[in-house]
Design a protein around this motif. Sequence first.
Motif, PDB file in Angstrom:
ATOM      1  N   ALA A   1      46.045  -2.366  12.849  1.00  0.00           N
ATOM      2  CA  ALA A   1      47.408  -2.818  12.598  1.00  0.00           C
ATOM      3  C   ALA A   1      48.073  -1.965  11.540  1.00  0.00           C
ATOM      4  CB  ALA A   1      47.393  -4.277  12.155  1.00  0.00           C
ATOM      5  N   ASP A   2      49.376  -1.740  11.715  1.00  0.00           N
ATOM      6  CA  ASP A   2      50.208  -1.077  10.722  1.00  0.00           C
ATOM      7  C   ASP A   2      50.974  -2.179   9.996  1.00  0.00           C
ATOM      8  OD1 ASP A   2      51.876   0.438   9.187  1.00  0.00           O
ATOM      9  OD2 ASP A   2      52.848   1.480  10.855  1.00  0.00           O
ATOM     10  N   VAL A   3      50.546  -2.529   8.802  1.00  0.00           N
ATOM     11  CA  VAL A   3      51.098  -3.660   8.056  1.00  0.00           C
ATOM     12  C   VAL A   3      52.605  -3.512   7.845  1.00  0.00           C
ATOM     13  CG1 VAL A   3      50.980  -4.940   5.875  1.00  0.00           C
ATOM     14  CG2 VAL A   3      48.898  -4.073   6.910  1.00  0.00           C
ATOM     15  N   ASP A   4      53.085  -2.288   7.697  1.00  0.00           N
ATOM     16  CA  ASP A   4      54.518  -2.076   7.455  1.00  0.00           C
ATOM     17  C   ASP A   4      55.385  -2.463   8.650  1.00  0.00           C
ATOM     18  OD1 ASP A   4      53.915  -1.100   4.922  1.00  0.00           O
ATOM     19  OD2 ASP A   4      53.715   0.967   5.656  1.00  0.00           O
ATOM     20  N   ARG A   5      54.814  -2.466   9.836  1.00  0.00           N
ATOM     21  CA  ARG A   5      55.603  -2.750  11.045  1.00  0.00           C
ATOM     22  C   ARG A   5      55.345  -4.136  11.614  1.00  0.00           C
ATOM     23  NH1 ARG A   5      54.082   2.150  14.663  1.00  0.00           N
ATOM     24  NH2 ARG A   5      54.893   0.704  16.210  1.00  0.00           N
ATOM     25  N   LEU A   6      54.446  -4.912  11.011  1.00  0.00           N
ATOM     26  CA  LEU A   6      54.113  -6.235  11.534  1.00  0.00           C
ATOM     27  C   LEU A   6      55.155  -7.285  11.144  1.00  0.00           C
ATOM     28  CD1 LEU A   6      50.289  -6.481  10.787  1.00  0.00           C
ATOM     29  CD2 LEU A   6      51.360  -6.189  13.015  1.00  0.00           C
ATOM     30  N   PRO A   7      55.363  -8.295  11.998  1.00  0.00           N
ATOM     31  CA  PRO A   7      56.214  -9.422  11.605  1.00  0.00           C
ATOM     32  C   PRO A   7      55.530 -10.221  10.488  1.00  0.00           C
ATOM     33  CG  PRO A   7      55.809  -9.418  13.985  1.00  0.00           C
ATOM     34  CD  PRO A   7      54.934  -8.364  13.382  1.00  0.00           C
ATOM     35  N   GLU A   8      56.333 -10.908   9.669  1.00  0.00           N
ATOM     36  CA  GLU A   8      55.832 -11.679   8.531  1.00  0.00           C
ATOM     37  C   GLU A   8      54.749 -12.676   8.922  1.00  0.00           C
ATOM     38  OE1 GLU A   8      56.399 -11.895   5.121  1.00  0.00           O
ATOM     39  OE2 GLU A   8      57.386  -9.952   5.338  1.00  0.00           O
ATOM     40  N   ALA A   9      54.835 -13.251  10.110  1.00  0.00           N
ATOM     41  CA  ALA A   9      53.883 -14.274  10.554  1.00  0.00           C
ATOM     42  C   ALA A   9      52.457 -13.731  10.622  1.00  0.00           C
ATOM     43  CB  ALA A   9      54.294 -14.827  11.919  1.00  0.00           C
ATOM     44  N   TYR A  10      52.320 -12.417  10.716  1.00  0.00           N
ATOM     45  CA  TYR A  10      50.996 -11.824  10.860  1.00  0.00           C
ATOM     46  C   TYR A  10      50.550 -11.051   9.625  1.00  0.00           C
ATOM     47  CZ  TYR A  10      51.726 -13.078  15.687  1.00  0.00           C
ATOM     48  OH  TYR A  10      51.957 -13.779  16.827  1.00  0.00           O
ATOM     49  N   ILE A  11      51.168 -11.345   8.506  1.00  0.00           N
ATOM     50  CA  ILE A  11      50.793 -10.682   7.254  1.00  0.00           C
ATOM     51  C   ILE A  11      50.255 -11.721   6.287  1.00  0.00           C
ATOM     52  CG2 ILE A  11      51.614  -9.402   5.249  1.00  0.00           C
ATOM     53  CD1 ILE A  11      53.671  -8.090   7.054  1.00  0.00           C
TER      54      ILE A  11
END
Length: 160
Positions: free
Chosen positions: A113-123
């Motif tokens: 996963a690229d944390v910078d491009r993930l939606p908030e729900a998956y961080i």
Amino acid sequence: MTLYEIASQYKDALDNIQIDEDGCVIGAEELEALGGQLDDKLEACALAVKNLEADAFALGVEAQSLIARKNQKQKKADYLRDYIKSMMIIAQRGDFESPKVRLSFRKSESVTADVDRLPEAYIRTKTTFEADKTALKKALKAGEVIEGAMLVEDKKLQIK
């Protein structure tokens, strides 16, 4: 006689020293005798500490060397594992078996996963707290009163 016993007797001898009317010290002989024993015991204990610390240092150096060797062996094993895997895939081999070893594939799943491009729900956010002891020490020395912190003065024994 143990160091504890000698130190205790030395303290008692110090407490019992008296000076007569002529200015002579009464009980100094016992103090001198105990002082020599105390010095010998202190020296022996300090030398034991130095030897133990030298052994601990040598073991630490050896441990670092062993860790470096372990990491080197693991990297080589990982490289060979990947090499075998890629050669088996290129040759389109499924399983391999010999009297000494068996190679096979099993399916596994993992997520990248690229944390910078993930939606908030998956961080997921991790937060850690620790005291800034340097700033606390400076503030406490300046006379500030800080609840939950205090400056503790201790004596550190140096053996050289």
